[in-house]
Design a protein around this motif. Structure first.
Motif, mmCIF file in Angstrom:
data_model
loop_
_atom_site.group_PDB
_atom_site.id
_atom_site.type_symbol
_atom_site.label_atom_id
_atom_site.label_comp_id
_atom_site.label_asym_id
_atom_site.label_seq_id
_atom_site.Cartn_x
_atom_site.Cartn_y
_atom_site.Cartn_z
ATOM 1 N N GLN A 1 0.839 -1.203 0.000
ATOM 2 C CA GLN A 1 0.000 0.000 0.000
ATOM 3 C C GLN A 1 0.874 1.254 0.000
ATOM 4 O OE1 GLN A 1 -3.041 -0.274 2.989
ATOM 5 N NE2 GLN A 1 -3.374 -2.441 2.552
ATOM 6 N N PHE A 2 1.996 1.163 0.717
ATOM 7 C CA PHE A 2 2.901 2.316 0.673
ATOM 8 C C PHE A 2 3.434 2.543 -0.727
ATOM 9 C CE2 PHE A 2 3.385 1.161 5.237
ATOM 10 C CZ PHE A 2 2.855 2.339 5.741
ATOM 11 N N PHE A 3 3.752 1.431 -1.410
ATOM 12 C CA PHE A 3 4.235 1.565 -2.786
ATOM 13 C C PHE A 3 3.200 2.233 -3.657
ATOM 14 C CE2 PHE A 3 7.572 -1.742 -2.056
ATOM 15 C CZ PHE A 3 8.614 -0.948 -2.477
ATOM 16 N N THR A 4 1.976 1.855 -3.438
ATOM 17 C CA THR A 4 0.896 2.453 -4.214
ATOM 18 C C THR A 4 0.869 3.959 -4.033
ATOM 19 O OG1 THR A 4 -0.330 0.440 -3.839
ATOM 20 C CG2 THR A 4 -1.550 2.331 -4.657
ATOM 21 N N LEU A 5 0.975 4.389 -2.781
ATOM 22 C CA LEU A 5 0.981 5.827 -2.522
ATOM 23 C C LEU A 5 2.170 6.481 -3.231
ATOM 24 C CD1 LEU A 5 0.003 5.912 1.242
ATOM 25 C CD2 LEU A 5 -1.296 6.812 -0.679
ATOM 26 N N MET A 6 3.297 5.809 -3.160
ATOM 27 C CA MET A 6 4.497 6.332 -3.812
ATOM 28 C C MET A 6 4.280 6.477 -5.316
ATOM 29 S SD MET A 6 7.818 6.738 -2.837
ATOM 30 C CE MET A 6 8.656 5.417 -1.978
ATOM 31 N N VAL A 7 3.710 5.420 -5.939
ATOM 32 C CA VAL A 7 3.475 5.451 -7.383
ATOM 33 C C VAL A 7 2.540 6.600 -7.738
ATOM 34 C CG1 VAL A 7 2.419 4.195 -9.304
ATOM 35 C CG2 VAL A 7 3.946 3.019 -7.741
ATOM 36 N N MET A 8 1.527 6.808 -6.912
ATOM 37 C CA MET A 8 0.589 7.910 -7.187
ATOM 38 C C MET A 8 1.306 9.248 -7.172
ATOM 39 S SD MET A 8 -2.782 6.889 -5.042
ATOM 40 C CE MET A 8 -4.039 5.840 -5.730
ATOM 41 N N ALA A 9 2.217 9.398 -6.182
ATOM 42 C CA ALA A 9 2.941 10.665 -6.093
ATOM 43 C C ALA A 9 3.817 10.850 -7.317
ATOM 44 C CB ALA A 9 3.792 10.684 -4.823
ATOM 45 N N VAL A 10 4.510 9.794 -7.688
ATOM 46 C CA VAL A 10 5.391 9.881 -8.865
ATOM 47 C C VAL A 10 4.564 10.137 -10.107
ATOM 48 C CG1 VAL A 10 6.973 8.565 -10.332
ATOM 49 C CG2 VAL A 10 7.185 8.468 -7.855
ATOM 50 N N ALA A 11 3.420 9.452 -10.213
ATOM 51 C CA ALA A 11 2.580 9.629 -11.389
ATOM 52 C C ALA A 11 2.092 11.062 -11.483
ATOM 53 C CB ALA A 11 1.392 8.674 -11.323
ATOM 54 N N ALA A 12 1.786 11.651 -10.341
ATOM 55 C CA ALA A 12 1.331 13.048 -10.359
ATOM 56 C C ALA A 12 2.436 13.945 -10.876
ATOM 57 C CB ALA A 12 0.917 13.479 -8.947
ATOM 58 N N ALA A 13 3.643 13.714 -10.372
ATOM 59 C CA ALA A 13 4.769 14.515 -10.843
ATOM 60 C C ALA A 13 4.999 14.316 -12.323
ATOM 61 C CB ALA A 13 6.031 14.113 -10.065
ATOM 62 N N GLU A 14 4.876 13.073 -12.768
ATOM 63 C CA GLU A 14 5.094 12.733 -14.163
ATOM 64 C C GLU A 14 4.065 13.405 -15.059
ATOM 65 O OE1 GLU A 14 4.188 8.594 -15.250
ATOM 66 O OE2 GLU A 14 3.505 9.780 -16.952
ATOM 67 N N VAL A 15 2.848 13.424 -14.592
ATOM 68 C CA VAL A 15 1.812 14.104 -15.373
ATOM 69 C C VAL A 15 2.121 15.578 -15.482
ATOM 70 C CG1 VAL A 15 -0.599 14.823 -15.327
ATOM 71 C CG2 VAL A 15 0.000 12.440 -14.911
ATOM 72 N N GLY A 16 2.607 16.124 -14.359
ATOM 73 C CA GLY A 16 2.952 17.551 -14.391
ATOM 74 C C GLY A 16 3.996 17.827 -15.450
ATOM 75 N N ILE A 17 5.060 17.064 -15.425
ATOM 76 C CA ILE A 17 6.142 17.280 -16.401
ATOM 77 C C ILE A 17 5.651 16.960 -17.789
ATOM 78 C CG2 ILE A 17 8.395 16.465 -17.135
ATOM 79 C CD1 ILE A 17 9.056 16.049 -14.201
ATOM 80 N N GLY A 18 4.936 15.833 -17.908
ATOM 81 C CA GLY A 18 4.448 15.405 -19.216
ATOM 82 C C GLY A 18 3.578 16.481 -19.845
ATOM 83 N N LEU A 19 2.659 17.036 -19.065
ATOM 84 C CA LEU A 19 1.799 18.079 -19.624
ATOM 85 C C LEU A 19 2.607 19.298 -20.022
ATOM 86 C CD1 LEU A 19 -1.346 17.828 -17.338
ATOM 87 C CD2 LEU A 19 -1.175 17.328 -19.764
ATOM 88 N N ALA A 20 3.612 19.636 -19.202
ATOM 89 C CA ALA A 20 4.450 20.787 -19.545
ATOM 90 C C ALA A 20 5.152 20.540 -20.871
ATOM 91 C CB ALA A 20 5.492 21.017 -18.450
ATOM 92 N N ILE A 21 5.641 19.314 -21.073
ATOM 93 C CA ILE A 21 6.310 18.996 -22.347
ATOM 94 C C ILE A 21 5.318 19.093 -23.485
ATOM 95 C CG2 ILE A 21 7.405 17.130 -23.640
ATOM 96 C CD1 ILE A 21 8.701 16.234 -21.032
ATOM 97 N N ILE A 22 4.128 18.552 -23.245
ATOM 98 C CA ILE A 22 3.109 18.590 -24.310
ATOM 99 C C ILE A 22 2.789 20.028 -24.692
ATOM 100 C CG2 ILE A 22 0.704 18.076 -24.814
ATOM 101 C CD1 ILE A 22 1.082 15.543 -23.059
ATOM 102 N N VAL A 23 2.680 20.893 -23.663
ATOM 103 C CA VAL A 23 2.402 22.304 -23.953
ATOM 104 C C VAL A 23 3.534 22.904 -24.764
ATOM 105 C CG1 VAL A 23 2.175 24.578 -22.901
ATOM 106 C CG2 VAL A 23 0.897 22.660 -21.973
ATOM 107 N N ALA A 24 4.756 22.577 -24.375
ATOM 108 C CA ALA A 24 5.906 23.117 -25.097
ATOM 109 C C ALA A 24 5.908 22.634 -26.533
ATOM 110 C CB ALA A 24 7.202 22.683 -24.403
ATOM 111 N N ILE A 25 5.635 21.329 -26.729
ATOM 112 C CA ILE A 25 5.584 20.794 -28.093
ATOM 113 C C ILE A 25 4.463 21.467 -28.882
ATOM 114 C CG2 ILE A 25 4.991 18.725 -29.422
ATOM 115 C CD1 ILE A 25 6.540 17.092 -27.380
#
Lengths: 113, 683
Positions: free
Chosen positions: A72-96
Motif C-alpha cells: 500500500q505504501f508503494f501504491t501511494l508512492m506510485v501515485m505521487a510519482v505519477a502526479a509529478a510525471e503528469v505535471g512534467i508530461g503536460l508541460a512537455i506537451i504544452v511546449a511541443i
C-alpha cells in the motif's frame, strides 16, 4: 473475501487497455492517459498482493505493520510519482504544442536517423 | 679546500665529459636563434673545450691507475638481458675522448669563422654539439648497446650535417645515401651483437657479468670459432658502413656535401674511425676469429688501394680528401686484420690530426673563394680552377703542406710512423696473406703520396687557372680559422714520435699506454697466432725493419716529389698530359684508364643498376600490391565502407516516431516474457 484472481484480471485488463492506448493513439494527451491507466493497473496489483500477504502473515512472527502493508505504501508512492510525471508530461506537451501547433506524436520525429 | 678534480669526484666528472656538449646542444637548440654567431659558437665551443679539459684531467690523473666506471641507472632489464647505462673510461676510450674533444674544440672554434656568414649557424652548432655528445657516448659506453646508441647518434648527426644545406636537393640526397648505407651496416652490426649475446650472455665489457670476465673464466666459449667468425664478420659489416669500407664506402665521398668543418670532424677525424674503435674494443673476440680477421685485412687493403686510386684523378679538392680518408681507413683495417690493434689506433690518432688539418685547410680555401664566387659554386672546390694560392693564403698553404707531407708518409711526419708501422706488420708477418696485404699497402701508399702532392701543387702552386676576379679577392682566412690550422700542423709533425720503431730506438709510449687494453686477448692468444698485440723489441728483426722503412720512405718521397714537380708547374702538366695523365683537365683526349678512375670505377652506376634499381622495382610492386591494394583499399577503405554499409541498414530503424519505439519496446517485453516463461517451464 474477494478472490484476488478477479482483481488481478481487472488489473490485467486495465494494463492491456493502457498498452493498447499507448500503441494505437497518436495524440500526446491520449498517450499520457493510457500511461496513467497502466500505472493504476500496477497500483491495483500492489494493493491486492498487499492484502493477500497481510492475511497470510497475520500472526507470523517478525512482521509488523510495514511488512504487511508495504504494497500500500508503494501504491501511494506510485501515485505521487505519477502526479509529478503528469505535471512534467503536460508541460512537455504544452511546449511541443507551442512549437509544432499540434499534439500529434508523429509530428515530433526530429531524431530520425 | 674543495678540490673539484680530486679522486673521489672522478665518477662524477666522467659524466661531465659527454653531458657538457649535450648542454651545449640544448642551449643552442633552444635559444641559439636569439644569439649571434659569436654567442652561439661560443657556447658550443666552450662546452667542448670544458669537456676537453675534464677529459685531460681524467685521462691524465686517474685512467692510468685503472679504468673509471660510473653507473648511471639500470637501462634495460628484461629477464636474462640487462644493460646498465654505465660509462667506462679506460685507456682506449680515454684516448678517443681526447681526440674527440681536442680536435672537436679546434673545429668548433674554426667553425665560428667558417659559418659566420651562414644564417643557419645556431642549427649548425647544435648539431655539432649533439655529434660530440653522441661520439663520446659511443666511446665511453660500457656495453655494445650504449656503443650502438652513440653509433646511431653520430649517424643521425652525420645525416643532418651532410644535408645541412638541404635546400639544394643534391645535398639532401647525399645525406640520405649516407643514412641508407649506414643502415645496411647497422643491420650487420646488430646481428653481430645478437650472436655475441647468444654465445656469451653479455654485451657489457667490464664488471663481473661483462664479456672480459666471462671469457677469462670460461675459455671454452672461445672454441666455437665458427660462431666467433660469423659474429666478427657481422660486426665488421657494421664497421664497413660506419668506417666507409668496400662495399659500403660509397656514402663518404658524397658526404662532402656538408660544411667543410663537418667533413673534418665527422668524416675524417672521429666518426668514421668508430669502426676501428669497435674492433679494437672487441679485440679479445676478434683475435680468435681468424677467418674474420683475414676478411678484415683484405677488405682494408683492397679499399686502401681502390679508394686511393680514385683519389688520384678527382678534381674536387674535398673529393680527393674524401677518397684519401676512405683509403686511410683501409690502412687502419689492414692493421686491425693483422692483429696490430695498437697500430690501427695509432693511425687513427695521427690521421685525425693531419686529415682534420687538410680538411680545415681546404675549407679555408673554399671559404676564401666563395666570397667572390658565391656560396655553393662548384668552382670554389675545383682544383683545376685554382693555382698559385700560396701568395694569397700563406698560412693555409704551409700548414696544409705539412698535412700533406704527413699524409704522404714523408719521414719524420706523423703519417710516416703510423703507416710504416702498418706496412711493417704486413711485411714481417711472412705468410701469403702478409705479402698480399703488403703489396696492397705499398700500392695504396704510392697513390697517397701522389694525390697529396697533386692536391698541393694544383691548389697552391703554379698559375691561377680560374676566374681572375676570384683570385683578386682571395684572402687569408680570419684568425679563428688559421689558429686551429697551426695547432693541428704542430701535431701533424709531432704526433708520430709517440711510437718510434725498434730500429730508431724503440720509443713506444703510445703502444705502452694502450697495452692494458689487450691483456685479456694477449693472455688467451691461441698457440702459433700471428697477431702481435704489443710493441715488441725484436733485435733480430731490425734489419727487416730498416728494409721496410727504406722502401716506404723512398716510395713516399720519390712519388711525392715526382707528382709535386708535375703539378706545381703548369708547363709540366702540359707535357705530362701527353703521357700518363692524358685527360687531366681535358675530357676529349682521356685515356680509358683515366676515364675509369675519374668515374670512380662506375661503382655508383653499378650499385644503381644492381641494387637500387631492383629494390626500387620491388618497392614499386610492393607499393601497388601491399600498400595501395591491400592496406589502402582493403583495410582502410574496406573497413570504412563496411561500417558505412552496416550503419545504413541500422539507420533505417531510427524513424524518430515515438510509436515505433514503443512497438519495439512492447515487442521486447513480449519476447522477454515469453522467454522467461519457457525457461521457467523447462526447470
Amino acid at each position: 473475501m474477494l478472490e484476488p484472481k478477479i482483481v488481478l484480471f481487472l488489473a490485467a485488463f486495465l494494463f492491456s487497455a493502457g498498452v493498447y492506448g499507448v500503441l494505437s493513439r497518436r495524440h500526446l494527451i491520449m498517450l499520457l492517459m493510457s500511461l496513467e491507466l497502466m500505472l493504476n493497473a500496477v497500483n491495483i496489483v500492489l494493493v491486492t498482493f498487499s492484502r493477500v500477504w497481510a492475511g497470510r502473515w497475520s500472526g507470523a512472527e517478525g512482521t509488523g505493520l510495514i511488512g504487511a502493508h508495504s504494497g500500500q505504501f508503494f501504491t501511494l508512492m506510485v501515485m505521487a510519482v505519477a502526479a509529478a510525471e503528469v505535471g512534467i508530461g503536460l508541460a512537455i506537451i504544452v511546449a511541443i504544442y507551442r512549437r509544432k501547433h499540434t499534439a500529434d506524436s508523429d509530428a515530433s520525429a526530429d531524431l530520425k536517423g | 679546500m674543495f678540490d673539484l678534480f680530486s679522486a673521489q669526484n672522478k665518477e662524477w666528472l666522467i659524466w661531465a665529459v659527454p653531458l657538457l656538449p649535450l648542454v651545449g646542444f640544448l642551449v643552442n637548440g633552444a635559444f641559439g636563434r636569439r644569439l649571434n654567431v659569436m654567442g652561439s659558437g661560443g657556447v658550443a665551443s666552450a662546452s667542448v673545450v670544458l669537456s676537453f679539459v675534464v677529459s685531460i684531467v681524467l685521462v691524465g690523473m686517474y685512467v692510468p691507475d685503472g679504468a673509471i666506471t660510473s653507473i648511471g641507472y639500470s637501462w634495460l632489464n628484461t629477464g636474462g638481458f640487462s644493460v646498465d647505462f654505465r660509462l667506462y673510461a679506460d685507456r682506449l676510450s680515454g684516448l678517443y675522448m681526447l681526440i674527440i674533444t681536442g680536435i672537436g674544440s679546434l673545429i668548433h672554434i674554426y667553425s665560428i669563422g667558417y659559418m659566420s656568414h651562414d644564417e643557419g649557424y645556431a642549427r649548425y652548432f647544435a648539431y655539432l654539439n649533439l655529434f660530440v655528445f653522441s661520439m663520446l657516448m659511443l666511446v665511453m659506453g660500457d656495453s655494445l648497446v650504449t656503443l650502438f646508441l652513440g653509433w646511431e647518434g653520430v649517424g643521425l648527426c652525420s645525416y643532418l650535417l651532410i644535408g645541412f644545406w638541404f635546400k639544394d636537393k643534391k645535398n639532401a640526397i647525399a645525406g640520405k645515401k649516407a643514412f641508407v648505407a649506414n643502415r645496411i651496416g647497422d643491420f650487420g652490426f646488430m646481428i653481430g651483437m645478437f650472436l655475441i649475446f647468444w654465445h656469451f650472455g653479455s654485451l657489457t665489457y667490464s664488471g663481473d657479468a661483462g664479456l672480459i670476465q666471462t671469457i677469462s673464466s670460461n675459455p671454452e666459449l672461445l672454441h666455437d670459432t665458427t660462431l666467433l667468425n660469423w659474429a666478427c664478420v657481422c660486426l665488421f659489416i657494421g664497421a664497413c658502413g660506419k668506417s666507409a669500407q668496400i662495399p659500403l664506402y660509397v656514402w663518404l665521398p658524397d658526404a662532402m656535401a656538408g660544411p667543410t668543418p663537418v667533413s673534418a670532424l665527422i668524416h675524417a677525424a672521429t666518426m668514421v674511425t668508430a669502426g676501428i674503435y669497435m674492433c679494437a674494443r672487441m679485440n679479445f673476440i676478434f683475435v680468435h676469429a681468424d677467418v674474420a680477421m683475414t676478411i678484415v685485412a683484405v677488405i682494408g687493403g683492397v679499399t686502401a688501394l681502390f679508394a686511393g686510386s680514385i683519389g688520384l684523378v678527382q678534381r674536387d679538392i674535398k673529393k680527393v680528401l674524401a677518397y684519401s680518408t676512405v683509403s686511410q681507413l683501409g690502412f687502419m683495417f689492414m692493421a686491425v686484420g693483422l692483429g696490430a690493434f695498437h697500430i690501427a689506433v695509432f693511425h687513427v690518432f695521427t690521421h685525425a690530426f693531419f686529415k682534420a688539418l687538410l680538411f680545415l685547410g681546404s675549407g679555408s680555401v673554399i671559404h676564401s673563394l666563395e666570397h667572390s664566387l658565391g656560396h655553393g659554386n662548384p668552382d670554389s672546390q675545383d682544383m683545376w680552377k685554382m693555382g698559385g694560392l700560396k701568395e694569397k693564403m700563406p698560412i693555409t698553404c704551409y700548414t696544409m703542406f705539412i698535412g700533406s707531407l704527413a699524409l704522404a708518409g714523408i719521414p719524420l711526419f706523423a703519417g710516416f710512423f703510423s703507416k710504416d708501422a702498418i706496412l711493417y706488420t704486413a711485411f714481417h708477418r711472412g705468410d701469403t696473406l702478409g705479402w698480399i696485404i703488403y703489396g696492397l699497402g705499398v700500392a695504396g701508399a704510392i697513390c697517397t703520396a701522389f694525390y697529396s702532392a697533386r692536391l698541393m701543387g694544383l691548389t697552391f702552386f703554379g698559375k691561377w687557372r680560374g676566374d681572375e676576379h676570384a683570385y683578386a679577392h682571395a684572402d687569408e682566412s680570419p684568425r679563428s680559422m688559421t689558429a686551429p690550422l697551426v695547432i693541428l700542423a704542430i701535431f701533424a709533425v709531432g704526433a708520430g714520435f709517440l711510437l718510434i720503431p725498434a730500429a730508431w730506438g724503440h720509443f713506444t709510449p703510445f703502444a705502452d699506454w694502450l697495452a692494458p687494453t689487450w691483456t685479456t686477448a694477449q693472455a688467451m692468444l691461441p698457440e702459433g697466432s700471428h697477431f702481435k698485440l704489443v710493441a715488441e723489441h725484436d733485435a733480430a728483426a731490425i734489419t727487416a725493419e730498416w728494409i721496410n722503412m727504406g722502401i716506404s720512405a723512398a716510395i713516399a718521397t720519390g712519388v711525392f716529389l715526382f707528382a709535386f714537380v708535375i703539378y706545381k708547374n703548369p708547363a709540366n702538366i702540359e707535357k705530362v698530359k701527353k703521357l700518363a695523365v692524358r685527360g687531366e683537365g681535358d675530357s676529349a683526349t682521356m685515356t680509358p684508364w683515366f676515364r675509369l678512375l675519374l668515374n670512380k670505377y662506375y661503382v655508383d652506376e653499378i650499385y644503381e643498376k644492381a641494387v637500387v634499381g631492383p629494390v626500387r622495382i620491388a618497392s614499386d610492386v610492393l607499393f601497388v600490391v601491399i600498400d595501395v591494394i591491400v592496406i589502402d583499399l582493403l583495410f582502410v577503405n574496406g573497413s570504412g565502407m563496411l561500417v558505412k554499409a552496416s550503419s545504413d541498414l541500422g539507420r533505417r530503424m531510427q524513424t524518430g516516431f515515438v510509436r515505433h519505439y514503443l512497438y519495439a519496446f512492447a515487442a521486447g517485453v513480449v519476447f522477454l516474457s515469453a522467454l522467461f516463461l519457457i525457461i521457467a517451464n523447462q526447470r
